[in-house]
Design an enzyme around this catalytic site. Structure first.
Site, PDB file in Angstrom:
ATOM      1  N   GLY A  18       0.760  -1.389  -0.164  1.00  0.00           N
ATOM      2  CA  GLY A  18      -0.049  -0.322  -0.071  1.00  0.00           C
ATOM      3  C   GLY A  18       0.881   1.189   0.051  1.00  0.00           C
ATOM      4  O   GLY A  18       0.401   2.137   0.186  1.00  0.00           O
ATOM      5  N   GLY A  19       2.337   0.916  -0.812  1.00  0.00           N
ATOM      6  CA  GLY A  19       2.674   2.101  -0.246  1.00  0.00           C
ATOM      7  C   GLY A  19       2.674   3.124  -1.074  1.00  0.00           C
ATOM      8  O   GLY A  19       3.531   4.269  -1.948  1.00  0.00           O
ATOM      9  N   SER A  46       0.372   5.007  -1.876  1.00  0.00           N
ATOM     10  CA  SER A  46      -0.825   6.809  -1.448  1.00  0.00           C
ATOM     11  C   SER A  46      -1.003   6.524   0.185  1.00  0.00           C
ATOM     12  O   SER A  46      -0.124   5.532   1.128  1.00  0.00           O
ATOM     13  CB  SER A  46      -2.751   5.971  -1.753  1.00  0.00           C
ATOM     14  OG  SER A  46      -3.674   6.674  -1.167  1.00  0.00           O
ATOM     15  N   GLY A  47      -1.254   7.653   0.925  1.00  0.00           N
ATOM     16  CA  GLY A  47      -1.814   8.088   2.069  1.00  0.00           C
ATOM     17  C   GLY A  47      -0.569   7.335   2.777  1.00  0.00           C
ATOM     18  O   GLY A  47       0.930   7.818   2.690  1.00  0.00           O
ATOM     19  N   ILE A  48      -1.020   6.922   4.334  1.00  0.00           N
ATOM     20  CA  ILE A  48       0.110   6.685   4.705  1.00  0.00           C
ATOM     21  C   ILE A  48       1.195   6.037   4.450  1.00  0.00           C
ATOM     22  O   ILE A  48       2.127   6.062   5.087  1.00  0.00           O
ATOM     23  CB  ILE A  48      -0.389   5.823   6.738  1.00  0.00           C
ATOM     24  CG1 ILE A  48      -1.735   6.432   6.904  1.00  0.00           C
ATOM     25  CG2 ILE A  48       0.415   5.255   7.261  1.00  0.00           C
ATOM     26  CD1 ILE A  48      -2.724   5.600   7.960  1.00  0.00           C
ATOM     27  N   GLY A  49       1.412   4.564   3.636  1.00  0.00           N
ATOM     28  CA  GLY A  49       2.260   3.518   2.800  1.00  0.00           C
ATOM     29  C   GLY A  49       3.144   5.030   1.904  1.00  0.00           C
ATOM     30  O   GLY A  49       4.072   4.837   1.635  1.00  0.00           O
ATOM     31  N   SER A  98      -5.529   0.309  13.559  1.00  0.00           N
ATOM     32  CA  SER A  98      -6.818   1.660  13.486  1.00  0.00           C
ATOM     33  C   SER A  98      -6.940   2.077  14.818  1.00  0.00           C
ATOM     34  O   SER A  98      -7.650   0.877  15.537  1.00  0.00           O
ATOM     35  CB  SER A  98      -7.986   0.968  12.142  1.00  0.00           C
ATOM     36  OG  SER A  98      -8.601   2.592  13.276  1.00  0.00           O
ATOM     37  N   TYR A 158     -14.871  -3.938  10.029  1.00  0.00           N
ATOM     38  CA  TYR A 158     -13.310  -3.168   9.761  1.00  0.00           C
ATOM     39  C   TYR A 158     -12.830  -3.191  11.442  1.00  0.00           C
ATOM     40  O   TYR A 158     -11.431  -3.463  11.156  1.00  0.00           O
ATOM     41  CB  TYR A 158     -13.420  -1.774   8.982  1.00  0.00           C
ATOM     42  CG  TYR A 158     -12.326  -0.887   9.211  1.00  0.00           C
ATOM     43  CD1 TYR A 158     -10.769  -0.821   8.270  1.00  0.00           C
ATOM     44  CD2 TYR A 158     -11.181   0.376  10.211  1.00  0.00           C
ATOM     45  CE1 TYR A 158     -10.061  -0.192   8.221  1.00  0.00           C
ATOM     46  CE2 TYR A 158     -10.885   0.284   9.966  1.00  0.00           C
ATOM     47  CZ  TYR A 158      -9.850   0.743   9.124  1.00  0.00           C
ATOM     48  OH  TYR A 158      -8.729   1.428   9.327  1.00  0.00           O
TER      49      TYR A 158
HETATM   50  N1  LIG Z   1      -6.198   7.042   6.497  1.00  0.00           N
HETATM   51  C1  LIG Z   1      -7.207   6.681   7.803  1.00  0.00           C
HETATM   52  O1  LIG Z   1      -7.679   7.738   8.437  1.00  0.00           O
HETATM   53  C2  LIG Z   1      -6.328   5.114   8.440  1.00  0.00           C
HETATM   54  C3  LIG Z   1      -6.838   5.444   9.712  1.00  0.00           C
HETATM   55  C4  LIG Z   1      -6.624   4.652  10.724  1.00  0.00           C
HETATM   56  C5  LIG Z   1      -5.976   3.062  10.143  1.00  0.00           C
HETATM   57  N2  LIG Z   1      -6.098   3.296   8.819  1.00  0.00           N
HETATM   58  C6  LIG Z   1      -4.768   2.163   7.812  1.00  0.00           C
HETATM   59  O2  LIG Z   1      -3.762   2.929   7.562  1.00  0.00           O
HETATM   60  C7  LIG Z   1      -3.148   2.293   6.407  1.00  0.00           C
HETATM   61  C8  LIG Z   1      -3.615   3.051   5.084  1.00  0.00           C
HETATM   62  O3  LIG Z   1      -4.305   3.601   4.877  1.00  0.00           O
HETATM   63  P1  LIG Z   1      -4.607   4.408   3.803  1.00  0.00           P
HETATM   64  O4  LIG Z   1      -5.489   5.473   4.300  1.00  0.00           O
HETATM   65  O5  LIG Z   1      -3.257   5.669   3.839  1.00  0.00           O
HETATM   66  O6  LIG Z   1      -4.650   4.084   2.563  1.00  0.00           O
HETATM   67  P2  LIG Z   1      -5.150   4.767   0.893  1.00  0.00           P
HETATM   68  O7  LIG Z   1      -4.549   5.851   1.087  1.00  0.00           O
HETATM   69  O8  LIG Z   1      -6.094   4.045   1.035  1.00  0.00           O
HETATM   70  O9  LIG Z   1      -3.793   3.993   0.631  1.00  0.00           O
HETATM   71  C9  LIG Z   1      -4.216   2.152   0.352  1.00  0.00           C
HETATM   72  C10 LIG Z   1      -3.312   1.475  -0.306  1.00  0.00           C
HETATM   73  O10 LIG Z   1      -3.623   0.592  -0.106  1.00  0.00           O
HETATM   74  C11 LIG Z   1      -3.800  -0.416  -1.358  1.00  0.00           C
HETATM   75  N3  LIG Z   1      -4.535  -1.603  -1.008  1.00  0.00           N
HETATM   76  C12 LIG Z   1      -5.593  -1.897  -1.369  1.00  0.00           C
HETATM   77  N4  LIG Z   1      -5.452  -2.695  -1.037  1.00  0.00           N
HETATM   78  C13 LIG Z   1      -4.896  -3.470  -1.577  1.00  0.00           C
HETATM   79  C14 LIG Z   1      -4.961  -4.844  -1.562  1.00  0.00           C
HETATM   80  N5  LIG Z   1      -5.528  -5.686  -1.755  1.00  0.00           N
HETATM   81  N6  LIG Z   1      -3.500  -4.678  -2.186  1.00  0.00           N
HETATM   82  C15 LIG Z   1      -2.557  -4.839  -2.301  1.00  0.00           C
HETATM   83  N7  LIG Z   1      -2.225  -3.344  -2.127  1.00  0.00           N
HETATM   84  C16 LIG Z   1      -3.598  -3.223  -1.625  1.00  0.00           C
HETATM   85  C17 LIG Z   1      -3.669   1.049  -2.063  1.00  0.00           C
HETATM   86  O11 LIG Z   1      -3.435   0.819  -3.278  1.00  0.00           O
HETATM   87  P3  LIG Z   1      -4.549   0.123  -4.745  1.00  0.00           P
HETATM   88  O12 LIG Z   1      -5.445   0.634  -4.496  1.00  0.00           O
HETATM   89  O13 LIG Z   1      -3.799   0.119  -6.362  1.00  0.00           O
HETATM   90  O14 LIG Z   1      -4.368  -1.604  -4.012  1.00  0.00           O
HETATM   91  C18 LIG Z   1      -2.870   2.289  -1.795  1.00  0.00           C
HETATM   92  O15 LIG Z   1      -2.139   2.000  -1.728  1.00  0.00           O
HETATM   93  C19 LIG Z   1      -4.882   0.968   5.923  1.00  0.00           C
HETATM   94  O16 LIG Z   1      -4.621  -0.347   6.191  1.00  0.00           O
HETATM   95  C20 LIG Z   1      -6.233   1.559   6.832  1.00  0.00           C
HETATM   96  O17 LIG Z   1      -6.889   0.748   7.325  1.00  0.00           O
HETATM   97  C21 LIG Z   1      -6.087   4.723   8.194  1.00  0.00           C
END
Ligand SMILES: NC(=O)c1ccc[n+]([C@@H]2O[C@H](COP(=O)([O-])OP(=O)(O)OC[C@H]3O[C@@H](n4cnc5c(N)ncnc54)[C@H](OP(=O)(O)O)[C@@H]3O)[C@@H](O)[C@H]2O)c1
Length: 207
Positions: free
Chosen positions: A13-14, A16-19, A137, A150
């Site tokens: 998940g690198g 987008s977002g946190i990754g 989370s 979730y």
């Molecule tokens: N943002 C928040 O507020 C928040 C809060 C608490 C926890 N989190 C957790 O933090 C992590 C990152 O969140 P984020 O908001 O930064 O996410 P994000 O911006 O939606 O990015 C998600 C990343 O994961 C990849 N991904 C999704 N499904 C995948 C799959 N099946 N296989 C491989 N890659 C996959 C996406 O790329 P593709 O779609 O191209 O695969 C993208 O690179 C997640 O685990 C989320 O549950 C986030």
């Protein structure tokens, strides 16, 4: 700063977002980073943004073949992993009475099953003393409307270390809280106890 000089990191998940933010920071700190995700277009954009010391490998964490392919590339090119960050995640809001089997399977498929095999398949490459970081989370601890599945999928990935901590490991946490790196941490308890299993054992009566 170069706290990760020469380290090899894999970040699922690198793209987008946190990754992605983590990948950028790791490279600034001297690491070489592999980022993964399903969409090649997003990976290409991320590689351009990060700019150096980065490679993208397309793959879905739900596919064991994809995970094998990702780690085979890392093994061939670098031979080891110092840091694995499992950041891929999926959230979809469904109220308890409306949860579908496809919603449940997809949420657990990515957040729990996908994460478990992401870690399991990396193990042969992770060097002694390497780090595995699982992005969970607040939903794992706190009830939120329409987050039942979730929350459960995130609570499922809390590991135990099953050993006593060293004072230096506590000092590292104190240093983190005292530094700029914790600038967005406030009003939180940072639990540094080797994981929930050890804490449970400590407070459970003998059987
Ligand atoms: N943002 C928040 O507020 C928040 C809060 C608490 C926890 N989190 C957790 O933090 C992590 C990152 O969140 P984020 O908001 O930064 O996410 P994000 O911006 O939606 O990015 C998600 C990343 O994961 C990849 N991904 C999704 N499904 C995948 C799959 N099946 N296989 C491989 N890659 C996959 C996406 O790329 P593709 O779609 O191209 O695969 C993208 O690179 C997640 O685990 C989320 O549950 C986030």
């Amino acid at each position: 700063m170069s706290r990760l000089q020469g380290k090899i990191a894999v970040i699922t998940g690198g793209s987008s977002g946190i990754g992605l933010a983590t990948a950028r920071r790791f490279v600034e700190e001297g690491a070489y980073v592999y980022i993964t995700g399903r969409r090649q277009s997003e990976l290409d954009k991320a590689v351009k943004l990060i700019g150096r010391h980065v490679a993208a490998v397309q793959g879905d964490v739900q596919s064991l073949d994809d995970l094998d392919r990702i780690y085979a590339k890392v093994a061939k090119e670098k031979g080891k992993i110092d840091i694995l960050v499992a950041s891929s995640g999926f959230v979809e809001h469904q109220k308890l009475g409306e949860i579908t089997t496809s919603h449940f399977d997809k949420t657990f498929g990515i957040n729990a099953r996908g994460l478990l095999f992401t870690v399991q398949k990396a193990l042969p490459l992770i060097r002694d003393g390497g780090s595995i970081v699982l992005i969970s989370s607040i939903a794992a601890f706190k009830g939120l409307p329409a987050h039942s599945t979730y929350s459960a999928s995130k609570a499922a990935v809390r590991p135990p270390l099953n050993r006593i901590g060293r004072p230096e490991e506590l000092a590292a946490a104190v240093l983190f809280l005292a530094s700029e790196d914790s600038s967005y941490v406030a009003g939180a308890d940072l639990v540094v106890d080797g994981g929930p299993e050890r804490a449970l054992r400590r407070f459970s009566p003998p059987v």
